[in-house]
Every structure is written in C-alpha cells, then in structure tokens.
Write a protein that holds these residues in place. Structure first.
Motif, PDB file in Angstrom:
ATOM      1  N   ARG A  82       4.674  12.344  -1.721  1.00 47.22           N
ATOM      2  CA  ARG A  82       5.578  11.559  -0.790  1.00 47.22           C
ATOM      3  C   ARG A  82       6.963  12.879  -0.288  1.00 47.22           C
ATOM      4  O   ARG A  82       7.343  12.253   1.022  1.00 47.22           O
ATOM      5  CB  ARG A  82       6.355  10.433  -1.819  1.00 47.22           C
ATOM      6  CG  ARG A  82       7.337   9.326  -1.465  1.00 47.22           C
ATOM      7  CD  ARG A  82       7.940   8.491  -2.220  1.00 47.22           C
ATOM      8  NE  ARG A  82       7.188   7.836  -2.305  1.00 47.22           N
ATOM      9  CZ  ARG A  82       7.148   6.080  -2.406  1.00 47.22           C
ATOM     10  NH1 ARG A  82       7.800   5.801  -1.022  1.00 47.22           N
ATOM     11  NH2 ARG A  82       5.795   5.465  -2.506  1.00 47.22           N
ATOM     12  N   SER A 207      12.652   1.236   5.081  1.00 43.73           N
ATOM     13  CA  SER A 207      13.026   0.513   6.460  1.00 43.73           C
ATOM     14  C   SER A 207      12.242   1.468   6.932  1.00 43.73           C
ATOM     15  O   SER A 207      11.581   1.318   8.145  1.00 43.73           O
ATOM     16  CB  SER A 207      13.628  -0.078   6.823  1.00 43.73           C
ATOM     17  OG  SER A 207      14.962   0.980   7.453  1.00 43.73           O
ATOM     18  N   GLY A 208      12.571   2.854   6.227  1.00 44.71           N
ATOM     19  CA  GLY A 208      11.580   4.190   7.472  1.00 44.71           C
ATOM     20  C   GLY A 208      10.976   4.090   6.736  1.00 44.71           C
ATOM     21  O   GLY A 208       9.963   4.145   6.035  1.00 44.71           O
ATOM     22  N   GLU A 209       9.826   5.095   7.317  1.00 47.28           N
ATOM     23  CA  GLU A 209       8.656   5.624   7.964  1.00 47.28           C
ATOM     24  C   GLU A 209       8.474   7.348   6.915  1.00 47.28           C
ATOM     25  O   GLU A 209       9.838   7.824   7.245  1.00 47.28           O
ATOM     26  CB  GLU A 209       6.963   5.294   8.971  1.00 47.28           C
ATOM     27  CG  GLU A 209       7.054   4.061   9.228  1.00 47.28           C
ATOM     28  CD  GLU A 209       7.123   3.239   8.707  1.00 47.28           C
ATOM     29  OE1 GLU A 209       6.140   3.635   7.661  1.00 47.28           O
ATOM     30  OE2 GLU A 209       7.178   2.265   8.904  1.00 47.28           O
ATOM     31  N   GLY A 210       7.608   7.698   6.049  1.00 45.98           N
ATOM     32  CA  GLY A 210       7.791   8.993   5.991  1.00 45.98           C
ATOM     33  C   GLY A 210       9.333   9.140   4.635  1.00 45.98           C
ATOM     34  O   GLY A 210       9.321   8.085   3.856  1.00 45.98           O
ATOM     35  N   ALA A 286       1.706  -1.805   0.492  1.00 45.61           N
ATOM     36  CA  ALA A 286       2.339  -1.867   1.758  1.00 45.61           C
ATOM     37  C   ALA A 286       3.221  -3.747   2.560  1.00 45.61           C
ATOM     38  O   ALA A 286       3.474  -3.483   3.105  1.00 45.61           O
ATOM     39  CB  ALA A 286       1.783  -0.982   2.764  1.00 45.61           C
ATOM     40  N   ARG A 289       5.869  -4.692   1.145  1.00 41.95           N
ATOM     41  CA  ARG A 289       7.007  -4.567   1.671  1.00 41.95           C
ATOM     42  C   ARG A 289       7.300  -4.520   3.359  1.00 41.95           C
ATOM     43  O   ARG A 289       8.635  -5.507   3.854  1.00 41.95           O
ATOM     44  CB  ARG A 289       7.342  -2.808   1.985  1.00 41.95           C
ATOM     45  CG  ARG A 289       7.605  -1.646   2.581  1.00 41.95           C
ATOM     46  CD  ARG A 289       7.712  -0.738   3.052  1.00 41.95           C
ATOM     47  NE  ARG A 289       7.947   0.229   4.397  1.00 41.95           N
ATOM     48  CZ  ARG A 289       7.987   0.115   5.566  1.00 41.95           C
ATOM     49  NH1 ARG A 289       6.662  -0.467   5.901  1.00 41.95           N
ATOM     50  NH2 ARG A 289       8.568   0.929   6.050  1.00 41.95           N
TER      51      ARG A 289
END
Length: 388
Positions: A82, A207-210, A286, A289
């Motif tokens: 991650r 809220s962010g990706e990655g 997912a 989320r």
C-alpha cells in the motif's frame, strides 16, 4: 491521593447515550454520536467465523502476545504494497483494538511528566490515555482547514517531548492530511529525535486513490514512525477488538510487556476474522468505501441549506462531518437539546478540545457513516428546523 482514573473525564460516548434516555421511539433517533459500524460483518465473513468457532480449537486458546504470525505477515505484506517501502512481520504487533495500540505505544514511550503533542480537535480517548498515564498533553492548535502546522509544532517541543500524534483521516474532523504535511511532521520528529505516531484507523475510507503518504519509504522509517490501524471499521469487527501497530522491532519488545499484562493476547476469533477479511474481502471493502464516499458527498451537497442559516462545515471525510453551529448557547448545551428536541444524537466540540477553549463552544461532530443517503437528508431536515 488522586487515582489515575480520577485524573481524566468520563467516557464521552457513554455520557451522550444518557442524553437519549427517555426519548420517544418515534420518530427514530438519528444516532450520529459514535464512529462505529452498526451492522454485523458481511455474510461470507460470518460464515468463516462460525467455522473457526466450531472447527478450529486454537480459536479458543491463548495465542502469541504480539498476535498470530499469519496476520502479522499479512499486515506487513499489505502495508508494504500500500505505502511502498519495506515492512517485516517482526515490525507488526496485533492489539486488542487501536485504542490499546495507542496506550501500549504510550506506555513504551513515556514516563511520568513526559509530553506528547496532540493536534486539536483531538480524539478524546488519546487525551484520556495521557491523563491516566501521567503524560502531559500539549495541544497543537488547528491550522487552516483544520490541518496542523509542523512549524507551530516545532515551537512546542521541549526536552520532555516524546512524540507527536496525527490522526488521518481525522477523528473528529474527517480532514485528510496532505502527504506533504505528513512528510513534514515526519522530518520534524526525525530531526528532533521524537516518535511520530500516525493513527490511520479510517484509512480505508480515504477519498484519494493510491498511497496517502510515503512515510514507509527509506530503510530507517522505523526509527521515527509508529503506525496504528484498526480492523474494526473495515470489516465491522468493532466488538472483536482487533488493531495493529507497525514500529521498530526493539520498540515492539517493550510494547509486548504492556500487552502481556493487559490482555495477554488479542482475541483469536477477531484475528482470524481480520486475516480472512484481508485475504478475501478487498472487493467488498472497495464497495463499502464508495458507499461512505457517497454519504460524504450527500453531506457536502446538502450543507448549503444549513450554511444559509449560519452553520459552517469545518471538515468532512471518512466517518465525520465537523461543524460550527450558529446559536448563542455552547455546544455542550446544544448537543443534549438536539437529542431531546430534534432527535439527533451527536457530540459537542467541548469533548474534543481543552476545557474552556473558545472554539469548542460552537463546534459539533456528526458521525454520519451509519446514515444512508436518504437519512442524511432527514438529518438536515432536523437540524434545519432546530431553534433553541
């Protein structure tokens, strides 16, 4: 002589529950006071847990103090994937919830009269833990957007400072701290010989990706970073009390002493459930989320009707909206009245700030994660109609 427990305040969520006593069942109370799932784990996980109970005798026995080797290895692997960087199983401890991870870290770090820098608004259980450990809490005022300032933190460091604490996404504000802010705090702690404790209980609903930060990058991250996590929110395992700490192996040897005297080992059923969830529920998580993000969007899109009446949305993210009310009464009087008169149970800002802090009187925390989108609209209807 004052006892350790007498040095701190009563559990805030339990106090808030008393405000709801005697309230009529109709219309149903909107309980946005506690940041915890109210639904059980998803059916596939329940089936796996039932199988553990019935067919795995080790589920009912003591286990290693620092947790099941398989779970420690899975946490290490997934954390490395991650965030980037290297994490070994020996750098992972499993705890009886994230609160225990925090108190264990505190016990291994601090002696009587040592100081820990805690940004405002704070998570009240962190403050309670400090009080009962004889640790001095040094409040770090909120910066713009409720993001703390590393420069202001640097001015608070004394010879007694042992750590700086960050919670992101934040409880109670919901604010997600930028990666650059986390890096700046890490470098401050490293350069001043302190520990940086980063609590990411709500990371699965970022809220962010990655990766939300790069603090595990580099070979010596464990000289500074203590990372905390909870499985409770991700897999609805609140009652099974499973959390995790990632830190230097010698530091975990000190943590082990604390854990052995408190719980001996984390619950075997909870650990096995967490491991099964990590290995099998990525797609389901997912979806969870996305649902939480939809509820956050409903809060943000619905808030202008309250803003027109003087309310302010100070922060929003993960499970929380942190707001300022427009009334003349302080928040610790507004909150009980909202429960009785509007059917909304929430927590006042006075629970997240030092006593007498001028901003606390106007602030309220809304834990909206258990409201579906239609219930968010009902929440706004009730707050809009409230007139103390």
């Amino acid at each position: 002589m004052t006892s350790r427990t007498a040095t701190t305040f009563a559990p805030p969520v339990m106090e808030a529950r008393r405000w709801a006593e005697g309230i009529p069942a109709e219309p149903p109370l909107l309980n946005v006071s506690q940041a915890a799932p109210v639904a059980p784990p998803p059916p596939p996980l329940l089936e796996a847990m039932a199988d553990f109970v019935l067919n795995d005798p080790a589920t009912h026995l003591y286990g290693p103090v620092l947790g099941l080797p398989e779970l420690r290895a899975e946490v290490a692997m997934q954390s490395a994937n991650r965030y980037g960087g290297q994490v070994s199983p020996a750098q992972v401890a499993i705890t009886s919830g994230c609160n225990e991870a925090y108190t264990a870290a505190l016990a291994a770090l601090c002696g009587e009269g040592d100081e820990v820098i805690l940004p405002l608004p704070w998570y009240f259980n962190h403050k309670m833990a400090h009080d009962m450990a004889g640790v001095t809490t040094v409040p770090l005022g909120p910066g713009p957007g409720l993001v703390p300032s590393p420069e202001e933190a640097a001015a608070l460091i004394t010879p007694r400072t042992r750590a700086i604490v960050l919670v992101t996404p934040n409880n109670p504000s919901g604010v997600e701290y930028p990666a650059a802010t986390l890096r700046a705090f890490y470098e401050l702690a490293r350069d001043r010989g302190l520990k940086l404790i980063v609590d990411e209980t709500y990371r699965d609903f970022h809220s962010g990706e990655g990766a939300p930060h790069d603090l595990f990058a580099g070979p010596d991250w464990d000289a500074t970073l203590i990372h905390l996590y909870s499985f409770s929110k991700a897999y609805r395992l609140t009652g099974h009390r499973v959390g995790a700490m990632i830190a230097a192996e010698p530091f975990l040897a000190e943590v082990e002493k604390y854990l052995d005297t408190v719980t001996i080992c984390p619950t075997q059923l909870g650990q096995k459930a967490a491991l099964w969830g990590m290995r099998n529920l990525a797609q389901w998580l997912a979806g969870e989320r996305l649902e939480i993000l939809a509820r956050r969007q409903a809060i943000e899109e619905g808030f202008p009707r309250l803003a027109a009446k003087g309310w302010q949305l100070l922060g929003c993210g993960a499970y929380f909206a942190y707001v300022a009310h427009p009334f003349d009464l302080p928040s610790n009087e507004i909150a009980p009245r909202l429960a009785r008169e509007a059917g909304v149970l929430l927590l006042p800002g006075t629970m997240f700030m030092p006593k007498g802090h001028p901003e606390a009187a106007r602030q309220l925390r809304i834990a909206f994660a258990n409201l579906d989108v239609p219930a968010v609209a009902t929440l706004f209807d009730r707050l809009d109609a409230f007139a103390p």
